[in-house]
Design an enzyme around this catalytic site. Sequence first.
Site, PDB file in Angstrom:
ATOM      1  N   ASP A 231       2.498   2.205   3.323  1.00 24.10           N
ATOM      2  CA  ASP A 231       3.177   1.098   3.935  1.00 24.10           C
ATOM      3  C   ASP A 231       4.661   1.524   3.594  1.00 24.10           C
ATOM      4  O   ASP A 231       5.584   1.389   4.663  1.00 24.10           O
ATOM      5  CB  ASP A 231       3.219  -0.194   3.015  1.00 24.10           C
ATOM      6  CG  ASP A 231       1.840  -0.878   3.352  1.00 24.10           C
ATOM      7  OD1 ASP A 231       1.080  -0.572   4.127  1.00 24.10           O
ATOM      8  OD2 ASP A 231       1.625  -1.866   2.592  1.00 24.10           O
TER       9      ASP A 231
ATOM     10  N   HIS B 287       0.805  -1.157   0.093  1.00 24.85           N
ATOM     11  CA  HIS B 287       0.048   0.055   0.026  1.00 24.85           C
ATOM     12  C   HIS B 287       0.904   1.282   0.174  1.00 24.85           C
ATOM     13  O   HIS B 287       1.836   1.122   0.613  1.00 24.85           O
ATOM     14  CB  HIS B 287      -1.017   0.248   1.314  1.00 24.85           C
ATOM     15  CG  HIS B 287      -1.780  -1.112   1.734  1.00 24.85           C
ATOM     16  ND1 HIS B 287      -1.349  -2.203   2.303  1.00 24.85           N
ATOM     17  CD2 HIS B 287      -3.067  -1.429   1.053  1.00 24.85           C
ATOM     18  CE1 HIS B 287      -2.364  -3.060   2.240  1.00 24.85           C
ATOM     19  NE2 HIS B 287      -3.468  -2.516   1.614  1.00 24.85           N
TER      20      HIS B 287
HETATM   21  C1  XLS Z   1      -7.532  -6.916   3.894  1.00 25.48           C
HETATM   22  C2  XLS Z   1      -7.111  -6.967   2.574  1.00 25.48           C
HETATM   23  C3  XLS Z   1      -6.068  -6.070   2.186  1.00 25.48           C
HETATM   24  C4  XLS Z   1      -5.756  -6.075   0.746  1.00 25.48           C
HETATM   25  C5  XLS Z   1      -4.928  -4.813   0.333  1.00 25.48           C
HETATM   26  O1  XLS Z   1      -8.441  -7.755   4.450  1.00 25.48           O
HETATM   27  O2  XLS Z   1      -6.771  -8.279   2.431  1.00 25.48           O
HETATM   28  O3  XLS Z   1      -4.923  -6.525   2.977  1.00 25.48           O
HETATM   29  O4  XLS Z   1      -5.021  -7.463   0.297  1.00 25.48           O
HETATM   30  O5  XLS Z   1      -5.407  -3.696   0.817  1.00 25.48           O
END
Ligand code: XLS
Length: 441
Positions: free
Chosen positions: A109, A106
């Site tokens: 991140d 993200h």
């Molecule tokens: C959350 C999601 C998230 C996505 C990316 O439950 O899995 O981690 O994969 O935003």
Amino acid sequence: MALLGDQEFFKGIQPIQYEGPESDNPLSYKYYNPEQVVAGKLMKDHFKFAVAYWHSFCGQGADPFGAGTQSFPWDLPRDPVEAAKAKADAAIEFITKLGFDYYCFHDYDLIQEGDSLAESEKRLGKIVPYLKAKQKESGVKVLWGTANCFSHPRYMNGAATNPDFEVVARAGAQIKLALDITLELGGENYVFWGGREGYMSLLNTDLKREQDHMGRFLGMARDYARKHGFKGNFFVEPKPMEPMKHQYDFDAATVIGFLNHFDLQNDFKLNLEFNHATLANHTMQHEMAVAASHNMLGSLDANRGDYQNGWDTDQFPNNLYEITEAMLIFLMESGLQGGGINFDAKIRRNSTDMDDIFHAHIGGVDTFAKALIAADRVLTNSPYKSFLGERYSSFDSGDGKAFESGKLTLEDLYRIANQSGEPPLRSGKQEMLENILNQYL
Ligand code: XLS
Ligand code: NI
Ligand code: NI
């Protein structure tokens, strides 16, 4: 002076190697041999394993009842750019030691979000060139990028589906930047997971208007990225709930209907997650079969839930039987469209040693490798495939074939049924098939 950080974070841990099932070294792969050919393809090319930046380098084990327990050396409080660089160093060291080619991220991140949009953009402008250089140096690549449009309080009522246009615009700006950095880092795909795109209560929600906004928003993002040369796939990641009571991207079937409705089906595919499938009361095998039937099996977020808990526990996968079922579809569909296997999973709060994320990933990887080998054997050595073919063989010729190709009317079915009398019962042979799977594990 070396351009890039040379501090070693995972001290004493050597690159993880394939040592085979007889090895008793816990820091080795027992089944994942990247160079081994299975079903005509190298294992590493089948899977394209990726590390999730957020779980492995950002989370510190906090839960709703307590603070984080994992203090990582790259998290020491200091200047955000310095902290982000240390985190990037740790991430690339980890990914390289695991022998993975990919990671997923993200936007925030990579570096902590700033107090304003302009400040955030400035920060991204500092860390992205750094990561790009590290990628070049190590050969590590981006499987997909995404934007975190769910953590900040401004998104409490949604991002693209927020009832307030100002928030929608802010989400648009954030996603523009996230697309820019994904392009800059050579990301092969881009993911939309609508964490807050849904509702807490229908009493305050105009469901149709919100969904229309989401359709328009995804189209705008697609147009922008294509205009700037993005050639990869867009993925939508279904999840039925959590954090919202109801999320619009509920499951594969819902998302496919949505994508078709808004004419997005040519650019978008699905990123399916095991734990999201089970939250929707489906199996992953079901979600994959649905996506594949629409040519939209894009990528997988690997993890598992807990049979006794009803939330997204994001544990590392270890259930061989379930993953083998998934790998059957994976092989029958000749893999994924553009994506790979991203470990969207986190270690438990009381796993506090630096080697714990190694053990976690090794376990996940070996489960997939073992399952792939088993599924390949089921498909090539067992009667499974011929049974499946035989089960539908009445459509391969004669009236069945005419039906499939649209040459029959309802009156024809009436006539045929009258001629042939009561159809015989044919067993579905479920227990026999379950045993075949078990035999090849
Ligand atoms: C959350 C999601 C998230 C996505 C990316 O439950 O899995 O981690 O994969 O935003
Ligand atoms: Ni996910
Ligand atoms: Ni998830």
